[in-house]
Scaffold this motif. Sequence first.
Motif, short mmCIF file in Angstrom:
data_model
loop_
_atom_site.label_atom_id
_atom_site.label_comp_id
_atom_site.label_asym_id
_atom_site.label_seq_id
_atom_site.Cartn_x
_atom_site.Cartn_y
_atom_site.Cartn_z
N ARG A 63 0.88 -1.28 -0.13
CA ARG A 63 -0.12 -0.08 -0.08
C ARG A 63 1.05 1.24 -0.01
O ARG A 63 2.02 1.19 0.61
CB ARG A 63 -1.03 -0.20 1.12
N SER A 64 0.37 2.18 -0.58
CA SER A 64 1.18 3.41 -0.92
C SER A 64 1.47 4.14 0.30
O SER A 64 2.88 4.78 0.49
CB SER A 64 0.47 4.48 -1.64
N PHE A 65 0.89 4.09 1.35
CA PHE A 65 1.18 4.78 2.82
C PHE A 65 2.00 3.38 3.81
O PHE A 65 2.25 4.13 4.89
CB PHE A 65 0.00 5.14 3.62
N VAL A 66 2.25 2.34 3.05
CA VAL A 66 3.16 1.76 3.99
C VAL A 66 4.57 1.60 3.60
O VAL A 66 4.90 1.45 2.56
CB VAL A 66 2.55 0.13 4.03
N ASN A 67 5.13 2.08 4.69
CA ASN A 67 6.86 2.19 4.28
C ASN A 67 7.60 1.10 5.18
O ASN A 67 6.89 0.80 6.33
CB ASN A 67 7.21 3.43 4.91
N ILE A 93 7.99 -1.64 9.93
CA ILE A 93 6.68 -1.29 9.12
C ILE A 93 6.26 -0.13 9.49
O ILE A 93 5.89 0.00 10.85
CB ILE A 93 5.64 -2.51 8.86
N VAL A 94 6.22 1.21 8.92
CA VAL A 94 5.97 2.26 9.33
C VAL A 94 4.79 3.14 8.57
O VAL A 94 5.29 3.11 7.18
CB VAL A 94 6.96 3.21 9.44
N PRO A 95 3.71 3.39 8.87
CA PRO A 95 2.73 3.93 7.93
C PRO A 95 3.26 5.26 7.85
O PRO A 95 3.94 6.23 8.68
CB PRO A 95 1.57 4.08 8.85
N SER A 96 2.76 6.07 6.62
CA SER A 96 2.54 7.55 6.63
C SER A 96 1.07 7.58 6.56
O SER A 96 0.63 6.93 6.17
CB SER A 96 3.47 8.00 5.25
N ILE A 97 0.87 8.89 7.24
CA ILE A 97 -0.64 9.09 7.47
C ILE A 97 -0.90 10.13 6.49
O ILE A 97 -0.34 11.00 6.31
CB ILE A 97 -0.71 9.80 9.08
N ALA A 98 -2.08 9.75 5.85
CA ALA A 98 -2.70 10.80 4.99
C ALA A 98 -4.13 10.65 4.88
O ALA A 98 -4.60 9.81 5.21
CB ALA A 98 -2.19 10.25 3.65
N GLY A 99 -4.53 11.78 4.22
CA GLY A 99 -6.17 11.87 4.20
C GLY A 99 -6.52 13.17 3.76
O GLY A 99 -5.69 14.05 3.31
N GLY A 100 -7.72 13.48 4.09
CA GLY A 100 -8.23 15.02 3.50
C GLY A 100 -9.73 15.08 3.38
O GLY A 100 -10.50 13.90 3.47
N ASN B 58 -7.51 20.36 1.15
CA ASN B 58 -8.14 19.20 1.32
C ASN B 58 -7.31 18.07 1.22
O ASN B 58 -7.87 16.73 1.18
CB ASN B 58 -9.12 19.12 0.17
N VAL B 62 1.35 13.04 6.58
CA VAL B 62 2.38 12.87 7.73
C VAL B 62 3.39 11.79 7.14
O VAL B 62 2.99 10.86 6.96
CB VAL B 62 1.99 12.56 9.06
N ASP B 99 -9.55 9.18 2.90
CA ASP B 99 -9.27 8.95 4.55
C ASP B 99 -9.13 7.43 4.63
O ASP B 99 -8.28 6.87 5.25
CB ASP B 99 -10.05 9.61 5.37
#
Lengths: 138, 147
Positions: A63-67, A93-100, B58, B62, B99
């Motif tokens: 997954r794109s947010f999984v580092n 395994i470190v997530p990056s946090i994204a959203g909006g 929007n 992090v 999200d």
Amino acid sequence: MMFRGETLKMSVKVIIPTPLRPYADKRESVQFEAKTVAEALDRLTKQYVELRKHLYTDDGKIRSFVNVYVNDEDIRYLLKENTPTKDGDTISIVPSIAGGSASIAVAQLRNCFRLKCAFNLKRLGSIEGIRWRQSFIL
Amino acid sequence: MSARIYLPPAADAQIRAHAAETYPYECCGALLGRELDRCREVLAPFPLINRRDDSPRNRFSVTSDDVRAAEKAARAGGCEVIGWYHSHPDHPSRPSEFDRQHAWPWYSYIIVSVAEGTPKEMNSWRLSDDRVQFSLEEIEVKLQASA
């Protein structure tokens, strides 16, 4: 010293991030024999099948947010999943946090609406504008 | 019983102030806290920089380095990262599809809605095990979970 017939042990430690421990028997880390990051993650998700959907997309990509880090190095700057591991390495395994707030399409639609409103406000005094205002009342 | 998260009044105020300060852009940060028997408790918010400079109105981001910094701060304080907060400028405090695609279960995701610069509704969400939907987690603004 290696003797003929003896296989080289390549034991790596995979640290399970807290949110994913419920899917790995609540374990903080697991030890595997693995020569690459891909091999370690494959063993991890075979042992704990429920982990897979949180690490990989349906088409099998991380997954794109999984580092993933080997010791302190982000594998994106090494050989990605083909990064070799050596005995004693630690994989994190470190997530990056994204959203909006909204999808880009929705945001663009909203911006279009705002532009349209601004345009319409300019012609409020015209007959066209009066008709436009009436359309809100009806 | 639905999930519940305790938020000290100072933490509540800090998150709202951060959201107002960054308006019209999204703010973001970590929630340092601890798991209790049937609930969880935020001990302190850990404000972070929104790394999305292409569409910060929007979107927020992090980086994994910032995540590691938050985890390190939590360990130093004898607690852990139990979730994340961010703001939705001029948008309701419910998670978007974006999200959902970028979330993990277990974490608490607090979203504060900011209307024309003023922080309004705040909700906390938890992603289901199958990653399909978020459910609301009740926020109780209280000095201490045990109080």
